[in-house]
Design an enzyme around this catalytic site. Structure first.
Site, PDB file in Angstrom:
ATOM      1  N   ASP A 269       0.848  -1.187   0.000  1.00 27.88           N
ATOM      2  CA  ASP A 269       0.000   0.000   0.000  1.00 27.88           C
ATOM      3  C   ASP A 269       0.889   1.244   0.000  1.00 27.88           C
ATOM      4  OD1 ASP A 269      -2.430   1.300  -0.033  1.00 27.88           O
ATOM      5  OD2 ASP A 269      -2.760   1.174   2.122  1.00 27.88           O
TER       6      ASP A 269
ATOM      7  N   GLU B 290       3.008   4.658  -4.248  1.00 27.87           N
ATOM      8  CA  GLU B 290       3.155   5.476  -5.457  1.00 27.87           C
ATOM      9  C   GLU B 290       4.565   6.107  -5.575  1.00 27.87           C
ATOM     10  OE1 GLU B 290      -0.656   4.359  -4.720  1.00 27.87           O
ATOM     11  OE2 GLU B 290       0.440   5.686  -3.371  1.00 27.87           O
TER      12      GLU B 290
ATOM     13  N   ASP C 196      -9.111   3.303  -3.145  1.00 37.16           N
ATOM     14  CA  ASP C 196     -10.082   3.835  -2.182  1.00 37.16           C
ATOM     15  C   ASP C 196     -11.341   4.378  -2.861  1.00 37.16           C
ATOM     16  OD1 ASP C 196      -8.124   3.180  -0.406  1.00 37.16           O
ATOM     17  OD2 ASP C 196      -7.430   5.227  -0.094  1.00 37.16           O
TER      18      ASP C 196
END
Length: 818
Positions: A430, A433, A505
């Site tokens: 998670d 990026e 999300d």
């Protein structure tokens, strides 16, 4: 641009106090100064490469010298695939998205080079490329039809701008993860992986996985364009100029690949370049239960027990940051999870695998050994001055491994040993990026942050890919007998070689439910076959009906996972009470019955690079209305899934592909091409099966029994279906059974052949015919009793022959589907 909303601020305060909001304020101001300085010191002047001054043929390519320095190279890799690249002597960046070694594809092909007063022409048996002396290029079919043309390219500092001619009446697909409909024509979209900030809906751009690859579809011939470039960029598909695709990159390699063919051929060739996914462990195709909020072992055991109580199968439980020690990487909170090893062993005996979350940001805390070791060995991304670049994330100030370095890559891979020693079977990457907390602006590291080979501007998009590559190495080195399961939020072209993904999300809404379909389809058309949404949406609380409809949809997507934010209500399959619990149980059990088919589709993805979830026009060009359908999809070749995407809807309309389609639930037939009406009671998702298909289904109560559902073909001829089996994990033997269905008048023959040495895993086969009356049957020449349109055999047959009454529909519908 990312702006921290009230929801995000609340989460930050909840996670670490008021300082977790103060840090982003300071960081946002500092980063803004860094990025401004970076832009001010970047050359913004535009300069054309100039005219072609010389051409040099070489085998299957030609090299061209350009007037303003550098060179152009046009190489036919195959008959239908061309690599076009521009180079400067001082420029080099690794091709991260490509496989290391391209395997030979097909027979040798000849490429000819000829010249005219205005251009040079390179031609293969399938494609023709003209290199104009002005520096422009054009791509043609052999008959001369123009597919697209590239205007003379323009350099802008370290970046460049390309403009392609776009023909009329085209559709555009791909580009990775997008919060839009399936067709991207008319949109201007960023190539910059980004965390949208805890919740997003339709129109949010960009998202977590940007892939600089797209497919242009038209009635005559489709083509694919792929830029091997991970720098920040932007692409306009006719948004400013309706007949132009404009491509801008701020840096990186100036190279693209051009491929022609139908969709299956395009995806095969693209994944030949960027890699195909390995076979996953079979359990990964089952149901996954997750939540940000499983705070301790007691709660996890309670959830697992409830699955047993309600007789709902589950294959994995995911642990969010609740299980970590102060959000530290590879750590466990021993107060909440004192015996994680024992818990993992208990769950594995029940067929449940533990998957744990892992963020790349390393807390900048002197008492944290991973941080100290990384600082000592200079393992982290730095500022321009050479100091570790810090940014606020969940633990507070964090530093970030520089995965562009091989030594960092290997160092990080070794850390997974701690997770494997605790019995963890999968990892969930998670915030990779990489994400950082900001008040406004871009939520990541500064553009001028330094990796080993240059600025973050050129390596941001590849960060998640390189982290997944390190994790994949960890599985290979530390658990060589097991297949990896890696779930990554971020990535770029090539991520499919190492990891699955999910759509992040997404908000809890009916619009987001529909959006999930086109997002997963475009990811598949971008070479990423394994994805799916958080069932019910990550943020917000779905109604019982929305949750159920989302669950029904997700049961036919590659990743089948429920997950939600910490401030949402519980969302296990039994959370909404009856009748929703029973309906949820039924659809999850159906997922497990379909595992033989899904596992075969996984083999297709691994072998051919095809997506598991495919658009309705996968092999079709008519009717053209199919290309506009983004609320239904094909699961492989055989099954058409038409989810319910409107509140209180109990029926829906659908444009069908050509041929006869059978309703999975009652065997009624529908005929395409054209529109049809489908009933959709609350407990059912509309499903259709293509005529001539053989659909394998397991009996989840009796695993030794297999159902082969035969869907009667209305036309004479033959069609082949395959079934792939192996141990479900590891790297042992396999078998591939091929079932050829032949229709000859009133007879159907099922002829089986096989490859591989893996033992046939079933002791009983029940063959069920749908769509026609079965009157007689023989198995390997021996007559066998027919009962309710099915036959039962205790051995794997070589040939099964049916005598049917083709004019009669089945009177006694068979619902033996488990």
């Amino acid at each position: 641009m990312q702006t921290m909303n009230l929801r995000g601020a609340k989460w930050l305060i909840w996670a670490g106090g008021i300082r977790n909001v103060v840090r982003p304020i300071w960081y946002t101001l500092w980063k803004a100064c860094q990025d401004l300085s970076f832009h001010l010191h970047t050359d913004q002047r535009e300069k054309e490469w100039g005219k072609v001054v010389e051409a040099r043929p070489k085998d299957k390519e030609a090299q061209f010298e350009l007037a303003n320095g550098g060179g152009l190279r046009v190489e036919f890799l195959t008959q239908d695939t061309v690599c076009v690249s521009w180079s400067r002597p001082d420029e080099y960046l690794p091709p991260y998205s490509l496989v290391e070694i391209l395997e030979a594809q097909g027979s040798d092909h000849e490429v000819t080079l000829s010249s005219d007063k205005d251009y040079w022409e390179l031609q293969s048996p399938k494609l023709k490329v003209l290199v104009h002396k002005s520096g422009a290029l054009s791509f043609h079919l052999l008959g001369g039809e123009l597919l697209t043309g590239l205007f003379p390219p323009v350099r802008k500092g370290t970046g460049f701008r390309h403009r392609f001619k776009l023909q009329r009446d085209v559709k555009v697909f791909g580009l990775g993860e997008r919060a839009f409909g399936l067709n991207l024509y008319g949109r201007s979209l960023w190539l910059w992986n980004r965390d949208p900030g805890g919740s997003y809906g339709f129109g949010e751009d960009p998202l977590y996985i940007c892939v600089p690859q797209w497919i242009v579809w038209n009635k005559r011939c489709s083509y694919l364009v792929f830029y091997d470039n991970c720098a920040r960029g932007k692409i306009s598909f006719g948004a400013a100029d309706s007949d132009v695709i404009e491509v801008k990159f701020e840096g990186g390699r100036e190279v693209f690949y051009f491929v022609i063919g139908d969709l299956p051929a395009l995806l095969m060739r693209y994944t030949w370049l960027t890699g195909r996914p390995p076979m996953p462990p079979k359990w990964a195709l089952g149901y996954h239960q997750s939540r940000w909020g499983y705070k301790d072992e007691t709660k996890v055991r309670e959830v697992a027990t409830q699955f047993e109580r309600f007789k709902i199968p589950v294959s994995a439980i995911h642990l969010d940051t609740d299980h970590t020690d102060r959000y530290r990487n590879f750590s466990v909170n021993r107060q909440r999870f004192p015996h994680l090893e024992k818990l993992a062993a208990e769950l594995r005996k029940k067929g449940i695998h533990l998957v744990t979350i892992l963020d790349p940001g390393v807390p900048a805390e002197k008492d944290f050994s991973l941080y100290r070791e990384g600082i000592q060995k200079s393992m982290f991304v730095t500022t321009k001055s050479g100091k570790p670049c810090r940014a606020p994330v969940w633990p507070g100030w964090c530093v970030f491994p520089d995965f562009t370095r091989l030594d960092v890559h290997n160092w990080w891979a070794k850390q997974y040993k701690k997770l494997f020693a605790m019995g963890i079977d999968g990892v969930w990457h998670d915030m990779n990026e990489p994400a950082a907390f900001v008040i406004w602006g871009d939520p990541t590291l500064p553009l001028r942050a330094q990796h080993s080979l240059g600025a973050h501007q050129c390596f941001h998009n590849v960060y998640g890919l390189l982290e997944a590559q390190a994790a994949f190495k960890a599985f290979q080195d530390l658990r060589p007998e097991k297949r990896p399961f890696i779930l990554s939020r971020s990535g770029c072209a090539g991520i499919q070689r190492y990891a699955w993904t999910w759509t992040g999300d997404v908000e809890s809404s009916w619009e987001a439910l529909r959006l999930s379909i086109s997002t997963v389809l475009n990811l598949g058309l971008s070479g990423i076959p394994y994805s799916g949404p958080d069932i019910g949406g990550f943020s917000g609380n779905p109604s019982p009906e929305l949750y159920l409809r989302w669950l029904q949809l997700a049961a036919f997507l590659p990743l089948f996972r429920t997950h939600s934010a910490a401030d949402t209500r519980e969302r296990e399959p039994w959370s909404f009470g009856e009748p929703y619990t029973s309906y949820a149980q039924e659809i999850i059990r159906m997922r497990y019955a379909l595992l033989p088919y899904l596992y075969t589709l996984a083999w297709e993805a691994s072998t051919y690079g095809w997506p598991i979830v495919r658009p309705l026009f996968w092999r079709e060009r008519v009717p053209e209305e199919l290309v506009e359908v983004d609320d239904a999809f094909l699961l492989g070749e055989a099954v058409l899934v038409a989810p319910v995407i409107r509140e209180r809807a109990r029926a829906r309309e659908l444009v069908l592909p050509a041929g006869t389609w059978y309703d999975f639930w009652d065997d009624s037939s529908k005929h395409g091409p054209g529109k049809t009406h489908l009933d959709a009671p609350l407990d059912r998702i509309p499903l259709l099966v293509r005529e001539g298909s053989i659909l394998p289904m397991a009996d989840i109560e009796r695993p030794e029994r297999m159902f082969l559902h035969i869907y009667y073909p209305r036309t004479l001829g033959s069609k082949e279906s395959v079934l792939y089996t192996d141990e479900g994990d590891g790297y042992g033997d396999f078998r591939l059974d091929k079932f050829k269905l032949v229709k000859k008048g009133g007879r159907l023959e099922i002829i089986r052949s096989s490859e591989g040495t893996h033992e046939w895993p079933y002791r009983q086969i029940i063959v069920v015919l749908h769509g026609a009356k079965l009157t007689k049957a023989t198995v390997d020449g021996i007559p066998i009793q027919v009962h309710k349109n099915k036959v039962d055999t205790d051995h794997l047959f070589s040939k099964c022959t049916f005598v049917v009454s083709s004019s009669e529909e089945v009177d006694d519908k068979c619902h033996t589907r488990t």
